[in-house]
Scaffold this motif. Structure first.
Motif, PDB file in Angstrom:
ATOM      1  N   VAL A  45     -12.825  14.958   9.655  1.00  0.00           N
ATOM      2  CA  VAL A  45     -12.576  14.530  11.033  1.00  0.00           C
ATOM      3  C   VAL A  45     -11.098  14.224  11.229  1.00  0.00           C
ATOM      4  O   VAL A  45     -10.485  14.599  12.233  1.00  0.00           O
ATOM      5  CB  VAL A  45     -13.449  13.307  11.389  1.00  0.00           C
ATOM      6  N   LEU A  46     -10.485  13.530  10.251  1.00  0.00           N
ATOM      7  CA  LEU A  46      -9.046  13.222  10.355  1.00  0.00           C
ATOM      8  C   LEU A  46      -8.222  14.507  10.388  1.00  0.00           C
ATOM      9  O   LEU A  46      -7.257  14.616  11.140  1.00  0.00           O
ATOM     10  CB  LEU A  46      -8.606  12.342   9.183  1.00  0.00           C
ATOM     11  N   ARG A  47      -8.567  15.471   9.559  1.00  0.00           N
ATOM     12  CA  ARG A  47      -7.819  16.735   9.540  1.00  0.00           C
ATOM     13  C   ARG A  47      -7.997  17.478  10.860  1.00  0.00           C
ATOM     14  O   ARG A  47      -7.064  18.101  11.366  1.00  0.00           O
ATOM     15  CB  ARG A  47      -8.297  17.610   8.388  1.00  0.00           C
ATOM     16  N   ALA A  48      -9.205  17.410  11.426  1.00  0.00           N
ATOM     17  CA  ALA A  48      -9.442  18.081  12.711  1.00  0.00           C
ATOM     18  C   ALA A  48      -8.629  17.426  13.826  1.00  0.00           C
ATOM     19  O   ALA A  48      -8.259  18.099  14.791  1.00  0.00           O
ATOM     20  CB  ALA A  48     -10.934  18.032  13.054  1.00  0.00           C
ATOM     21  N   GLN A  49      -8.339  16.133  13.674  1.00  0.00           N
ATOM     22  CA  GLN A  49      -7.524  15.441  14.669  1.00  0.00           C
ATOM     23  C   GLN A  49      -6.043  15.706  14.479  1.00  0.00           C
ATOM     24  O   GLN A  49      -5.224  15.277  15.281  1.00  0.00           O
ATOM     25  CB  GLN A  49      -7.767  13.927  14.609  1.00  0.00           C
ATOM     26  N   GLY A  50      -5.693  16.389  13.401  1.00  0.00           N
ATOM     27  CA  GLY A  50      -4.305  16.768  13.190  1.00  0.00           C
ATOM     28  C   GLY A  50      -3.511  15.827  12.311  1.00  0.00           C
ATOM     29  O   GLY A  50      -2.284  15.908  12.275  1.00  0.00           O
ATOM     30  N   TRP A  63       0.829  -1.184   0.000  1.00  0.00           N
ATOM     31  CA  TRP A  63       0.000   0.000   0.000  1.00  0.00           C
ATOM     32  C   TRP A  63       0.874   1.248   0.000  1.00  0.00           C
ATOM     33  O   TRP A  63       1.975   1.245   0.546  1.00  0.00           O
ATOM     34  CB  TRP A  63      -0.878   0.038   1.241  1.00  0.00           C
ATOM     35  N   PRO A  64       0.399   2.331  -0.576  1.00  0.00           N
ATOM     36  CA  PRO A  64       1.186   3.574  -0.529  1.00  0.00           C
ATOM     37  C   PRO A  64       1.190   4.148   0.881  1.00  0.00           C
ATOM     38  O   PRO A  64       0.335   3.837   1.709  1.00  0.00           O
ATOM     39  CB  PRO A  64       0.443   4.495  -1.504  1.00  0.00           C
ATOM     40  N   ALA A  65       2.148   4.986   1.141  1.00  0.00           N
ATOM     41  CA  ALA A  65       2.279   5.584   2.473  1.00  0.00           C
ATOM     42  C   ALA A  65       1.136   6.541   2.727  1.00  0.00           C
ATOM     43  O   ALA A  65       0.580   7.145   1.816  1.00  0.00           O
ATOM     44  CB  ALA A  65       3.609   6.319   2.562  1.00  0.00           C
ATOM     45  N   GLY A  66       0.750   6.704   3.983  1.00  0.00           N
ATOM     46  CA  GLY A  66      -0.297   7.654   4.347  1.00  0.00           C
ATOM     47  C   GLY A  66      -1.398   6.986   5.142  1.00  0.00           C
ATOM     48  O   GLY A  66      -1.435   5.778   5.312  1.00  0.00           O
ATOM     49  N   ARG A  67      -2.307   7.779   5.645  1.00  0.00           N
ATOM     50  CA  ARG A  67      -3.430   7.292   6.441  1.00  0.00           C
ATOM     51  C   ARG A  67      -4.472   6.675   5.518  1.00  0.00           C
ATOM     52  O   ARG A  67      -4.732   7.201   4.436  1.00  0.00           O
ATOM     53  CB  ARG A  67      -4.025   8.487   7.181  1.00  0.00           C
ATOM     54  N   ARG A  68      -5.084   5.579   5.943  1.00  0.00           N
ATOM     55  CA  ARG A  68      -6.082   4.916   5.113  1.00  0.00           C
ATOM     56  C   ARG A  68      -7.435   4.867   5.819  1.00  0.00           C
ATOM     57  O   ARG A  68      -7.497   4.663   7.025  1.00  0.00           O
ATOM     58  CB  ARG A  68      -5.637   3.497   4.806  1.00  0.00           C
ATOM     59  N   VAL A  69      -8.481   5.064   5.034  1.00  0.00           N
ATOM     60  CA  VAL A  69      -9.839   4.928   5.538  1.00  0.00           C
ATOM     61  C   VAL A  69     -10.558   3.893   4.681  1.00  0.00           C
ATOM     62  O   VAL A  69     -10.184   3.623   3.544  1.00  0.00           O
ATOM     63  CB  VAL A  69     -10.598   6.274   5.515  1.00  0.00           C
ATOM     64  N   GLN A  70     -11.597   3.324   5.261  1.00  0.00           N
ATOM     65  CA  GLN A  70     -12.361   2.289   4.570  1.00  0.00           C
ATOM     66  C   GLN A  70     -13.835   2.628   4.712  1.00  0.00           C
ATOM     67  O   GLN A  70     -14.292   3.004   5.793  1.00  0.00           O
ATOM     68  CB  GLN A  70     -12.066   0.937   5.212  1.00  0.00           C
ATOM     69  N   LEU A  72     -19.952  12.197   0.108  1.00  0.00           N
ATOM     70  CA  LEU A  72     -20.151  13.150   1.196  1.00  0.00           C
ATOM     71  C   LEU A  72     -19.726  12.555   2.540  1.00  0.00           C
ATOM     72  O   LEU A  72     -19.110  13.240   3.370  1.00  0.00           O
ATOM     73  CB  LEU A  72     -21.618  13.579   1.271  1.00  0.00           C
ATOM     74  N   THR A  73     -20.012  11.271   2.753  1.00  0.00           N
ATOM     75  CA  THR A  73     -19.604  10.604   3.993  1.00  0.00           C
ATOM     76  C   THR A  73     -18.091  10.504   4.076  1.00  0.00           C
ATOM     77  O   THR A  73     -17.487  10.725   5.133  1.00  0.00           O
ATOM     78  CB  THR A  73     -20.244   9.207   4.080  1.00  0.00           C
ATOM     79  N   LEU A  74     -17.437  10.188   2.950  1.00  0.00           N
ATOM     80  CA  LEU A  74     -15.971  10.145   2.923  1.00  0.00           C
ATOM     81  C   LEU A  74     -15.368  11.515   3.202  1.00  0.00           C
ATOM     82  O   LEU A  74     -14.389  11.638   3.946  1.00  0.00           O
ATOM     83  CB  LEU A  74     -15.479   9.617   1.578  1.00  0.00           C
ATOM     84  N   VAL A 134     -17.509   5.004   7.703  1.00  0.00           N
ATOM     85  CA  VAL A 134     -16.142   5.244   7.263  1.00  0.00           C
ATOM     86  C   VAL A 134     -15.250   4.960   8.458  1.00  0.00           C
ATOM     87  O   VAL A 134     -15.397   5.568   9.514  1.00  0.00           O
ATOM     88  CB  VAL A 134     -15.939   6.678   6.740  1.00  0.00           C
ATOM     89  N   LEU A 135     -14.338   3.978   8.286  1.00  0.00           N
ATOM     90  CA  LEU A 135     -13.464   3.536   9.372  1.00  0.00           C
ATOM     91  C   LEU A 135     -12.037   3.955   9.101  1.00  0.00           C
ATOM     92  O   LEU A 135     -11.586   3.942   7.955  1.00  0.00           O
ATOM     93  CB  LEU A 135     -13.516   2.016   9.508  1.00  0.00           C
ATOM     94  N   ASP A 136     -11.343   4.281  10.168  1.00  0.00           N
ATOM     95  CA  ASP A 136      -9.908   4.504  10.104  1.00  0.00           C
ATOM     96  C   ASP A 136      -9.271   3.112  10.153  1.00  0.00           C
ATOM     97  O   ASP A 136      -9.489   2.362  11.104  1.00  0.00           O
ATOM     98  CB  ASP A 136      -9.458   5.368  11.279  1.00  0.00           C
ATOM     99  N   VAL A 137      -8.507   2.738   9.117  1.00  0.00           N
ATOM    100  CA  VAL A 137      -7.983   1.371   9.012  1.00  0.00           C
ATOM    101  C   VAL A 137      -7.046   1.022  10.166  1.00  0.00           C
ATOM    102  O   VAL A 137      -7.213  -0.033  10.777  1.00  0.00           O
ATOM    103  CB  VAL A 137      -7.320   1.138   7.633  1.00  0.00           C
ATOM    104  N   PRO A 138      -6.055   1.842  10.509  1.00  0.00           N
ATOM    105  CA  PRO A 138      -5.145   1.421  11.584  1.00  0.00           C
ATOM    106  C   PRO A 138      -5.830   1.254  12.945  1.00  0.00           C
ATOM    107  O   PRO A 138      -5.572   0.305  13.665  1.00  0.00           O
ATOM    108  CB  PRO A 138      -4.097   2.527  11.647  1.00  0.00           C
ATOM    109  N   SER A 139      -6.730   2.160  13.307  1.00  0.00           N
ATOM    110  CA  SER A 139      -7.327   2.107  14.644  1.00  0.00           C
ATOM    111  C   SER A 139      -8.720   1.479  14.655  1.00  0.00           C
ATOM    112  O   SER A 139      -9.246   1.200  15.721  1.00  0.00           O
ATOM    113  CB  SER A 139      -7.411   3.515  15.222  1.00  0.00           C
TER     114      SER A 139
END
Length: 166
Positions: free
Chosen positions: A148-153, A91-98, A140-142, A116-121
């Motif tokens: 939300v991810l950006r708001a978490q930093g 997989w390419p580097a970076g945060r992944r969502v599903q 729109l859900t994505l 929409v799930l955060d894959v690592p957590s």
């Protein structure tokens, strides 16, 4: 027991014996043919008997095979090979969502829930309940989950936020 029943039973004894002998002879013919052609079903055995000039019906052959427990084994279904699953290292580097769409049956119809799930957590970042599946509502859900991810930093990866939407 009434007399007439005993009388009729005695008078029909020869007919019953002849019928049983005829059935036994038929079963023996079917058994021999089934043993010669072990993978043939009743239709192919019917064609074989017809080629030999014997008039045995399809139903009689099918019943005889059932009584003798000589049905050929059912053909095995072949499965398509499964798709190759990519490993996390590919997989390419970076945060992944599903994104996942789950169908719910309700008394007045059906509805769908987009998660929409955060894959690592495995944390649910966003969810939306809709009446029917829609690419627009999924996007729109994505987008809400990316917000939300950006708001978490979590910073954008090298490919930008478009990578999250794919």
């Amino acid at each position: 027991m009434p007399y007439w029943r005993l009388r009729d039973h005695q008078h029909s004894a020869s007919t019953r014996c002849a019928r049983q002998e005829h059935r036994d002879a038929l079963y023996e013919k079917v058994r021999q043919a089934a043993l010669q052609h072990p993978t043939s079903g009743y239709r192919l055995l019917y064609q074989e008997f017809k080629a030999q000039g014997e008039e045995i019906g399809l139903h009689k052959i099918r019943v005889a095979l059932g009584e003798l427990h000589l049905h050929p084994p059912l053909p095995r279904k072949t499965r398509k090979p499964s798709e190759k699953v990519s490993t996390p290292q590919d997989w390419p580097a970076g945060r992944r969502v599903q994104i996942d769409a789950t169908r719910l049956s309700l008394p007045d119809g059906v509805c769908w829930i987009y998660f929409v799930l955060d894959v690592p957590s495995r944390v649910v970042l966003a969810s939306r309940v809709v009446r029917s599946l829609s690419m627009h509502l999924a996007k729109l859900t994505l987008d809400e989950a990316v917000g939300v991810l950006r708001a978490q930093g979590h910073p954008r990866d090298s490919r930008g936020a478009e990578r999250w939407r794919q």
